[in-house]
Motif scaffolding. Structure first.
Motif, short mmCIF file in Angstrom:
data_model
loop_
_atom_site.label_atom_id
_atom_site.label_comp_id
_atom_site.label_asym_id
_atom_site.label_seq_id
_atom_site.Cartn_x
_atom_site.Cartn_y
_atom_site.Cartn_z
N THR A 85 0.49 -1.37 0.20
CA THR A 85 -0.28 -0.19 0.06
C THR A 85 0.84 1.41 -0.36
O THR A 85 -0.06 2.53 -0.42
CB THR A 85 -1.27 -0.18 1.06
OG1 THR A 85 -1.96 -1.16 1.08
CG2 THR A 85 -2.09 1.22 1.28
N HIS A 123 -5.56 -0.24 -6.64
CA HIS A 123 -4.75 -1.00 -5.64
C HIS A 123 -6.21 -1.34 -4.01
O HIS A 123 -6.11 -2.72 -3.69
CB HIS A 123 -3.79 -0.49 -4.89
CG HIS A 123 -3.18 -0.16 -3.69
ND1 HIS A 123 -2.38 -1.75 -3.24
CD2 HIS A 123 -3.53 -0.56 -2.40
CE1 HIS A 123 -1.59 -2.70 -2.35
NE2 HIS A 123 -2.78 -1.21 -1.67
N LEU A 127 -6.58 -5.30 -3.68
CA LEU A 127 -7.16 -5.65 -1.97
C LEU A 127 -8.21 -6.03 -1.53
O LEU A 127 -8.21 -7.39 -1.17
CB LEU A 127 -6.53 -4.11 -1.41
CG LEU A 127 -6.46 -4.69 0.31
CD1 LEU A 127 -4.87 -5.03 0.76
CD2 LEU A 127 -5.96 -3.04 0.92
#
Length: 234
Positions: A85, A123, A127
């Motif tokens: 991250t 992302h 995730l």
């Protein structure tokens, strides 16, 4: 010297693709850009030419291979996602800004903001969806999703360079689908985590809502004792 409109569109598409793809695979993006520049397949902008050196290609290749393998292992992929991250979003912003270089400070700043935002969306989608997939005991859906992300990254980079306008249309449609998928996956993961917390804490599962209590029946009217009339005896 102002670049032609076609070149500007291509640079904008490349910046958007680098930001968006970095949210999935930061090291694969670095490696793919470096290989394309080193092999002479594309002419990289000045800010990205450092990736085309043999040393940079070798380093990013090793990192991309480790990322490729780890992303195919259930559980390890989610751990890598959490760790990455702090890498993928800044990397997306940096690569998007590098397309224009420091000579175009304002444009580079806008590109960095857009690239970081696109990396954050991709992302976040990766995730949440991979966390939801990891709840399944079989590993095939995980591996399939990982290969699909690899294809998205490489295909998106190629499309941005070869057909910029088509890439922007595909990017808008993809972003809509990704936001919808991320919301569905987040709700699923949140519900699963809630069940796990209740299981380990010993709290019972919430049952169905109780039906509303019936309203009390009205009492018969009460008479005042003064209202009772005693009849006189005849």
């Amino acid at each position: 010297m102002t670049p032609p409109a076609s070149d500007t569109l291509q640079l904008l598409a490349l910046a958007a693709a680098l930001g968006w793809a970095s949210g999935f695979r930061a090291f694969l993006v670095l490696f793919a850009v470096g290989v394309a520049g080193l092999a002479g397949w594309v002419h990289l902008p000045g800010g990205l030419q450092v990736l085309a050196s043999p040393v940079a290609v070798g380093i990013t290749g090793v990192l991309a291979l480790a990322e490729f393998i780890g992303d195919k292992i259930p559980g390890v992929d989610s751990l890598l996602d959490f760790i990455s991250t702090l890498l993928r979003i800044p990397m997306g912003a940096l690569l998007a800004a590098s397309v224009f270089g420091l000579n175009h400070g304002f444009v580079a700043a806008l590109a960095a903001a857009a690239g970081g935002s696109l990396a954050a969306v991709s992302h976040g989608t990766k995730l949440t969806t991979r966390a939801a997939i990891n709840t399944s005991p079989e590993p095939f859906s995980n591996v399939g999703a990982s290969f699909g992300e690899d294809a998205l990254v490489l295909g998106g980079l190629w499309l941005s360079w070869a057909h910029p306008l088509v890439f922007f249309v595909a990017l808008v449609l993809t972003l809509i689908a990704m936001v919808w998928l991320a919301r569905k996956s987040f709700r699923f993961v949140r519900g699963l985590l809630g069940k796990m917390v209740r299981l380990f804490s010993g709290r019972p599962e919430p049952g169905p809502p109780m039906p509303p209590a019936p309203s009390p029946r009205p009492l018969p009217p009460m008479h005042d004792v003064t209202d009772v009339h005693v009849q006189d005896k005849p």
